[in-house]
Write a protein that holds these residues in place. Structure first.
Motif, PDB file in Angstrom:
ATOM      1  N   GLY A  48     -73.518  95.095  54.732  1.00 47.30           N
ATOM      2  CA  GLY A  48     -74.946  95.132  55.052  1.00 47.30           C
ATOM      3  C   GLY A  48     -75.467  93.789  55.516  1.00 47.30           C
ATOM      4  O   GLY A  48     -76.418  93.709  56.288  1.00 47.30           O
ATOM      5  N   GLY A  49     -74.861  92.704  55.021  1.00 51.32           N
ATOM      6  CA  GLY A  49     -75.351  91.367  55.354  1.00 51.32           C
ATOM      7  C   GLY A  49     -74.629  90.325  54.533  1.00 51.32           C
ATOM      8  O   GLY A  49     -73.541  90.585  54.018  1.00 51.32           O
ATOM      9  N   PRO A  50     -75.219  89.141  54.406  1.00 47.74           N
ATOM     10  CA  PRO A  50     -74.584  88.087  53.613  1.00 47.74           C
ATOM     11  C   PRO A  50     -74.412  88.531  52.152  1.00 47.74           C
ATOM     12  O   PRO A  50     -75.207  89.318  51.641  1.00 47.74           O
ATOM     13  CB  PRO A  50     -75.572  86.918  53.705  1.00 47.74           C
ATOM     14  CG  PRO A  50     -76.426  87.215  54.882  1.00 47.74           C
ATOM     15  CD  PRO A  50     -76.478  88.692  55.015  1.00 47.74           C
ATOM     16  N   SER A  51     -73.375  88.011  51.497  1.00 47.75           N
ATOM     17  CA  SER A  51     -73.123  88.275  50.081  1.00 47.75           C
ATOM     18  C   SER A  51     -74.358  87.916  49.261  1.00 47.75           C
ATOM     19  O   SER A  51     -75.063  86.966  49.575  1.00 47.75           O
ATOM     20  CB  SER A  51     -71.924  87.419  49.667  1.00 47.75           C
ATOM     21  OG  SER A  51     -71.990  87.051  48.320  1.00 47.75           O
ATOM     22  N   ARG A  52     -74.638  88.712  48.212  1.00 48.70           N
ATOM     23  CA  ARG A  52     -75.870  88.481  47.440  1.00 48.70           C
ATOM     24  C   ARG A  52     -75.726  88.917  45.988  1.00 48.70           C
ATOM     25  O   ARG A  52     -74.840  89.696  45.656  1.00 48.70           O
ATOM     26  CB  ARG A  52     -77.034  89.233  48.085  1.00 48.70           C
ATOM     27  CG  ARG A  52     -76.852  90.752  48.052  1.00 48.70           C
ATOM     28  CD  ARG A  52     -77.748  91.416  49.062  1.00 48.70           C
ATOM     29  NE  ARG A  52     -77.464  90.918  50.399  1.00 48.70           N
ATOM     30  CZ  ARG A  52     -78.335  90.931  51.408  1.00 48.70           C
ATOM     31  NH1 ARG A  52     -79.523  91.427  51.246  1.00 48.70           N
ATOM     32  NH2 ARG A  52     -77.980  90.469  52.580  1.00 48.70           N
ATOM     33  N   THR A  53     -76.618  88.417  45.147  1.00 50.94           N
ATOM     34  CA  THR A  53     -76.645  88.850  43.750  1.00 50.94           C
ATOM     35  C   THR A  53     -78.081  89.001  43.297  1.00 50.94           C
ATOM     36  O   THR A  53     -78.983  88.350  43.826  1.00 50.94           O
ATOM     37  CB  THR A  53     -75.924  87.853  42.818  1.00 50.94           C
ATOM     38  OG1 THR A  53     -75.879  88.414  41.496  1.00 50.94           O
ATOM     39  CG2 THR A  53     -76.637  86.512  42.748  1.00 50.94           C
ATOM     40  N   GLY A  54     -78.291  89.887  42.314  1.00 53.46           N
ATOM     41  CA  GLY A  54     -79.601  90.026  41.679  1.00 53.46           C
ATOM     42  C   GLY A  54     -79.495  89.654  40.206  1.00 53.46           C
ATOM     43  O   GLY A  54     -80.372  89.957  39.412  1.00 53.46           O
ATOM     44  N   ASP A  55     -78.389  88.985  39.850  1.00 51.26           N
ATOM     45  CA  ASP A  55     -78.102  88.755  38.439  1.00 51.26           C
ATOM     46  C   ASP A  55     -78.940  87.653  37.802  1.00 51.26           C
ATOM     47  O   ASP A  55     -78.976  87.530  36.585  1.00 51.26           O
ATOM     48  CB  ASP A  55     -76.616  88.434  38.250  1.00 51.26           C
ATOM     49  CG  ASP A  55     -75.771  89.703  38.230  1.00 51.26           C
ATOM     50  OD1 ASP A  55     -76.354  90.785  38.009  1.00 51.26           O
ATOM     51  OD2 ASP A  55     -74.554  89.617  38.435  1.00 51.26           O
ATOM     52  N   LEU A  56     -79.571  86.797  38.636  1.00 47.37           N
ATOM     53  CA  LEU A  56     -80.393  85.736  38.068  1.00 47.37           C
ATOM     54  C   LEU A  56     -81.848  86.208  38.062  1.00 47.37           C
ATOM     55  O   LEU A  56     -82.551  86.125  39.066  1.00 47.37           O
ATOM     56  CB  LEU A  56     -80.219  84.440  38.871  1.00 47.37           C
ATOM     57  CG  LEU A  56     -78.759  84.000  39.079  1.00 47.37           C
ATOM     58  CD1 LEU A  56     -78.685  82.722  39.889  1.00 47.37           C
ATOM     59  CD2 LEU A  56     -78.051  83.828  37.742  1.00 47.37           C
ATOM     60  N   GLU A  57     -82.258  86.763  36.945  1.00 55.25           N
ATOM     61  CA  GLU A  57     -83.628  87.261  36.749  1.00 55.25           C
ATOM     62  C   GLU A  57     -84.039  88.272  37.821  1.00 55.25           C
ATOM     63  O   GLU A  57     -85.210  88.382  38.165  1.00 55.25           O
ATOM     64  CB  GLU A  57     -84.614  86.088  36.691  1.00 55.25           C
ATOM     65  CG  GLU A  57     -84.355  85.192  35.488  1.00 55.25           C
ATOM     66  CD  GLU A  57     -85.433  84.143  35.281  1.00 55.25           C
ATOM     67  OE1 GLU A  57     -85.993  83.697  36.301  1.00 55.25           O
ATOM     68  OE2 GLU A  57     -85.683  83.796  34.121  1.00 55.25           O
ATOM     69  N   MET A  58     -83.058  89.002  38.357  1.00 54.26           N
ATOM     70  CA  MET A  58     -83.325  90.071  39.323  1.00 54.26           C
ATOM     71  C   MET A  58     -83.992  89.568  40.601  1.00 54.26           C
ATOM     72  O   MET A  58     -84.723  90.303  41.261  1.00 54.26           O
ATOM     73  CB  MET A  58     -84.135  91.195  38.691  1.00 54.26           C
ATOM     74  CG  MET A  58     -83.287  92.005  37.720  1.00 54.26           C
ATOM     75  SD  MET A  58     -83.990  93.612  37.367  1.00 54.26           S
ATOM     76  CE  MET A  58     -82.653  94.383  36.461  1.00 54.26           C
ATOM     77  N   VAL A  59     -83.767  88.315  40.947  1.00 55.18           N
ATOM     78  CA  VAL A  59     -84.234  87.786  42.223  1.00 55.18           C
ATOM     79  C   VAL A  59     -83.012  87.656  43.133  1.00 55.18           C
ATOM     80  O   VAL A  59     -81.977  87.117  42.721  1.00 55.18           O
ATOM     81  CB  VAL A  59     -84.895  86.407  42.048  1.00 55.18           C
ATOM     82  CG1 VAL A  59     -85.315  85.839  43.407  1.00 55.18           C
ATOM     83  CG2 VAL A  59     -86.097  86.520  41.122  1.00 55.18           C
ATOM     84  N   THR A  60     -83.105  88.185  44.370  1.00 55.94           N
ATOM     85  CA  THR A  60     -81.959  88.155  45.276  1.00 55.94           C
ATOM     86  C   THR A  60     -81.619  86.725  45.686  1.00 55.94           C
ATOM     87  O   THR A  60     -82.478  85.978  46.135  1.00 55.94           O
ATOM     88  CB  THR A  60     -82.261  88.999  46.532  1.00 55.94           C
ATOM     89  OG1 THR A  60     -82.556  90.321  46.103  1.00 55.94           O
ATOM     90  CG2 THR A  60     -81.063  89.012  47.477  1.00 55.94           C
ATOM     91  N   THR A  61     -80.338  86.357  45.467  1.00 57.55           N
ATOM     92  CA  THR A  61     -79.848  85.039  45.858  1.00 57.55           C
ATOM     93  C   THR A  61     -78.632  85.266  46.754  1.00 57.55           C
ATOM     94  O   THR A  61     -77.746  86.045  46.405  1.00 57.55           O
ATOM     95  CB  THR A  61     -79.451  84.217  44.608  1.00 57.55           C
ATOM     96  OG1 THR A  61     -80.509  84.307  43.651  1.00 57.55           O
ATOM     97  CG2 THR A  61     -79.214  82.764  44.960  1.00 57.55           C
ATOM     98  N   LEU A  62     -78.591  84.593  47.914  1.00 54.53           N
ATOM     99  CA  LEU A  62     -77.538  84.853  48.910  1.00 54.53           C
ATOM    100  C   LEU A  62     -76.321  83.947  48.713  1.00 54.53           C
ATOM    101  O   LEU A  62     -76.426  82.853  48.156  1.00 54.53           O
ATOM    102  CB  LEU A  62     -78.080  84.650  50.326  1.00 54.53           C
ATOM    103  CG  LEU A  62     -79.202  85.583  50.791  1.00 54.53           C
ATOM    104  CD1 LEU A  62     -79.554  85.291  52.244  1.00 54.53           C
ATOM    105  CD2 LEU A  62     -78.817  87.044  50.626  1.00 54.53           C
ATOM    106  N   GLY A  63     -75.169  84.431  49.206  1.00 46.58           N
ATOM    107  CA  GLY A  63     -73.969  83.605  49.263  1.00 46.58           C
ATOM    108  C   GLY A  63     -73.264  83.410  47.940  1.00 46.58           C
ATOM    109  O   GLY A  63     -72.986  82.287  47.546  1.00 46.58           O
ATOM    110  N   VAL A  64     -72.965  84.492  47.213  1.00 44.26           N
ATOM    111  CA  VAL A  64     -72.261  84.324  45.944  1.00 44.26           C
ATOM    112  C   VAL A  64     -70.771  84.102  46.216  1.00 44.26           C
ATOM    113  O   VAL A  64     -70.282  82.988  46.117  1.00 44.26           O
ATOM    114  CB  VAL A  64     -72.451  85.528  45.012  1.00 44.26           C
ATOM    115  CG1 VAL A  64     -72.042  85.147  43.606  1.00 44.26           C
ATOM    116  CG2 VAL A  64     -73.875  86.003  45.046  1.00 44.26           C
ATOM    117  N   HIS A  65     -70.050  85.174  46.557  1.00 48.09           N
ATOM    118  CA  HIS A  65     -68.612  85.018  46.791  1.00 48.09           C
ATOM    119  C   HIS A  65     -68.261  85.130  48.275  1.00 48.09           C
ATOM    120  O   HIS A  65     -67.403  84.437  48.764  1.00 48.09           O
ATOM    121  CB  HIS A  65     -67.823  86.064  46.007  1.00 48.09           C
ATOM    122  CG  HIS A  65     -68.039  85.970  44.538  1.00 48.09           C
ATOM    123  ND1 HIS A  65     -67.700  84.853  43.818  1.00 48.09           N
ATOM    124  CD2 HIS A  65     -68.576  86.838  43.650  1.00 48.09           C
ATOM    125  CE1 HIS A  65     -68.007  85.045  42.554  1.00 48.09           C
ATOM    126  NE2 HIS A  65     -68.541  86.243  42.425  1.00 48.09           N
TER     127      HIS A  65
END
Lengths: 173, 468
Positions: A145-162
């Motif tokens: 879908g796009g760049p790697s991302r996570t919602g694991d830090l307080e449910m805020v989307t942060t890009l470029g995990v792995h």
């Protein structure tokens, strides 16, 4: 359909170029990849002469035939791939693993450039999956879908995990 | 449960109050101000997931039908899946119990001389407590989902099936990662993510075995479908020589084309995304001439009492696609978070699944901790009547009586006796009126609720006065 795909991919934090011609795509890829030390490129990029053009621009290339591919890939700054098919709703591109097209090219480098033919865009994921399921299945097919991302830090989307921090999709006329 | 039938309590599992019942643990969770602050973040998910889920109202029917079609012939679809996987060169193992599943995975690890395992997030591997089993066997195990990595470093258990570290605030997460980094890290999402990326990159490149769960497995084509956002699932299925997927048996679906409906529904209910960032669709190991991907692919079918639910009123629980929507809407979960449940699966689906998968040995008191508001049933993308099941379990899985429940039972038996006779009824209502709502021993109840004030005069008395 093209508009849906472009809007959706941009909403997923991709940058999107095109639709452009093959010559424009070649020039755009060289412009993006130039200046990077090592660039990985799959065999399924639908831009004839792209390897030669990158070489002529002085880019050091890592190609899937390289016996040290796996060891060198983490050092590549950019990975360039083609795609099998794209879905406009939801917006995503599908890549397949094959000889000459390793899975890691779109995963390991920090930046991923994917060339998508406009003719390969399908209206929906459901339509694309019916087509994929009916055909010869690759060992691995990945919807991106796009760049790697996570919602694991307080449910805020942060890009470029792995995976890649940046994904650029070039649409080919 | 362990292989010998004993009670198996994984380490770092009961982190709130071991031994206490659900009622006591919820009290601890509600009284924890930092946890309560972290849980406010659930509101964010609730909003986005709600909007995205509303985009596919009619898809719920289609998805529910696909899941029920699967359950009508679960064994048949599993046999078909096994044949299709085997034809693609995948090794299929059937494990009746968590102990058997652990044995299978450890056997594969030993056979390949595995030193480091990278894991992507999977409820099935939590269910079989694989992480501790690997470490006991001297194999390094690295959780690679960022949330799960944080939870592993903190020595805890995931508290939410989609967002394992939902119970932690950003400063707490910084503290956990900084301890591991032996350096000061900023309380900044980008910086913490970048540090974890660098650290886990090394683990991926070193690992000899990748362990994942399975979101869907298509019986017609022998294909595994994995849904991730971070890319860790892709690394686990790209770099290591061997890939083992642990698959609870209900993950099978009849046709690969069905994922066109199921995937958008799963991800919109899980995170509010139209589609998760990465969907990996695997049909066999690396092929001749390919540069990367595992040389060997194993799938472990995990039963763990699931077949015993077929043809019972709880059969539909096996339709669950693990999206977490029922957790996000649950008024109990939203106030206490996952650890209070003291079980692998939390929230409404955990209240149903935990007692069922343990044969009543675990989580028997969970169905009692529910307001029966049925928000879970409404939120479920595959229409599982969770509220009805929670109620039914109260009858089917008797919980050991706790002190508050004993008091309640005494109260209701006295009430039943009193209101069974006209005289008892008259006396009790007269007492109620005389007390003017000041009933001793009810303070815990009235602290958060309004006790209805009885009328000055009962209807019987008024009738007697006006017509008598």
């Amino acid at each position: 359909m093209i508009d849906d795909l472009v809007t959706g991919l941009r909403a997923n934090a991709c940058s999107v170029t095109g639709p452009i011609t093959v010559d424009e795509a070649r020039a755009a890829i060289v412009a993006r990849a130039g200046g990077h030390e090592l660039v990985a490129c799959n065999a399924d990029v639908p831009v004839p002469g792209i390897i030669e053009a990158l070489g002529a621009a002085g880019v050091e290339l890592l190609l899937p035939g390289d016996p040290a591919w796996s060891a060198r890939l983490p050092g590549a700054a950019v990975g360039i791939t083609g795609s099998l098919v794209a879905s406009a709703r939801p917006a995503a591109i599908a890549l397949v693993a094959a000889q000459g097209s390793p899975r890691g090219t779109s995963l390991v480098p920090a930046s991923h450039i994917c060339v998508v033919r406009v003719a390969d865009i399908r209206a929906t994921l459901a339509a694309a999956m019916i087509e994929i399921a009916a055909g010869e299945l690759p060992s691995a097919l990945t919807w991106i879908g796009g760049p790697s991302r996570t919602g694991d830090l307080e449910m805020v989307t942060t890009l470029g995990v792995h995976g890649p921090r940046a994904v650029e999709v070039m649409l080919l006329e | 449960m362990t292989a010998d039938g004993g009670h198996h309590v994984p380490r770092g599992h009961a982190i709130v109050t071991p031994g206490a019942d659900f009622h006591d643990r919820t009290a601890v969770a509600v009284g924890d101000p930092v946890l309560q602050q972290a849980l406010h973040n659930l509101d964010r998910r609730l909003r986005t997931a709600g909007e995205a889920a509303d985009a596919h109202p009619d898809w719920k029917d289609r998805a529910a039908e696909i899941r029920r079609e699967t359950l009508r012939d679960l064994d048949g679809w599993l046999d078909r899946l096994e044949r299709a996987l085997t034809a693609r060169g995948v090794h299929v193992h059937r494990a009746a119990s968590p102990a058997e599943a652990r044995r299978v995975v450890l056997g594969i690890a030993r056979e390949h001389g595995v030193k480091t395992v990278v894991k992507s997030k999977s409820m099935a591997t939590e269910e079989i407590d694989l992480g501790n089993a690997l470490e006991d066997a001297g194999i390094a195990r690295v959780e690679t989902d960022l949330g799960e990595y944080i939870v592993q470093l903190a020595g805890e258990r995931p508290s939410h099936m989609i967002t394992p570290a939902i119970h932690k605030t950003l400063p707490q997460i910084r503290d956990v990662l900084a301890r591991e980094a032996h350096s000061d890290l900023a309380v900044d999402r980008e910086a913490l993510t970048a540090w974890a990326r660098g650290r886990l990159r090394g683990e991926f490149l070193r690992a000899d075995l990748g362990v994942t769960g399975v979101n869907f497995a298509a019986a017609d084509t022998g294909t595994l479908v994995l849904v991730t956002n971070e890319g860790n699932g892709r690394f686990c299925t790209t770099v290591p020589r061997v890939h083992v997927a642990v698959m609870p048996i209900e993950k099978v679906i009849p046709r690969l084309a069905d994922v066109g409906v199921l995937l958008p529904l799963l991800t919109s209910h899980a995170t509010g995304q139209a589609l998760s960032n990465y969907v990996t669709i695997i049909s066999g190991p690396r092929r001749e001439g390919e540069t990367d991907g595992p040389e060997e692919l194993h799938v472990v079918f995990l039963d763990n009492r699931r077949r015993t639910l077929l043809h019972t009123q709880y059969e539909e629980m096996l339709a669950c696609i693990r999206c977490g929507a029922c957790l996000n809407v649950c008024p109990v979960y939203r106030n206490v978070s996952g650890h209070a449940y003291d079980s692998v699966y939390s929230g409404p689906m955990g209240k149903v699944l935990t007692p069922l998968l343990s044969g009543g040995a675990e989580g028997a008191d969970l169905p009692y901790g529910s307001s029966l508001c049925h928000a879970c049933s409404d939120a479920c993308p595959v229409k599982i009547p969770l509220g009805d099941m929670i109620l039914a379990l109260r009858a089917d899985v008797p919980a050991a009586a706790s002190a508050p429940r004993r008091r309640r039972r005494i109260f209701w038996s006295l009430w039943a006796r009193a209101w069974s006779s006209p005289r008892g009824y008259r006396v009790s209502t007269r007492l109620g009126r005389a007390s003017r709502g000041r009933v001793p021993g009810l303070r815990a109840w009235t602290a958060t609720r309004e006790l209805p004030r009885p009328a000055r005069e009962s209807f019987r008395d008024r009738w007697a006065r006006e017509h008598g």
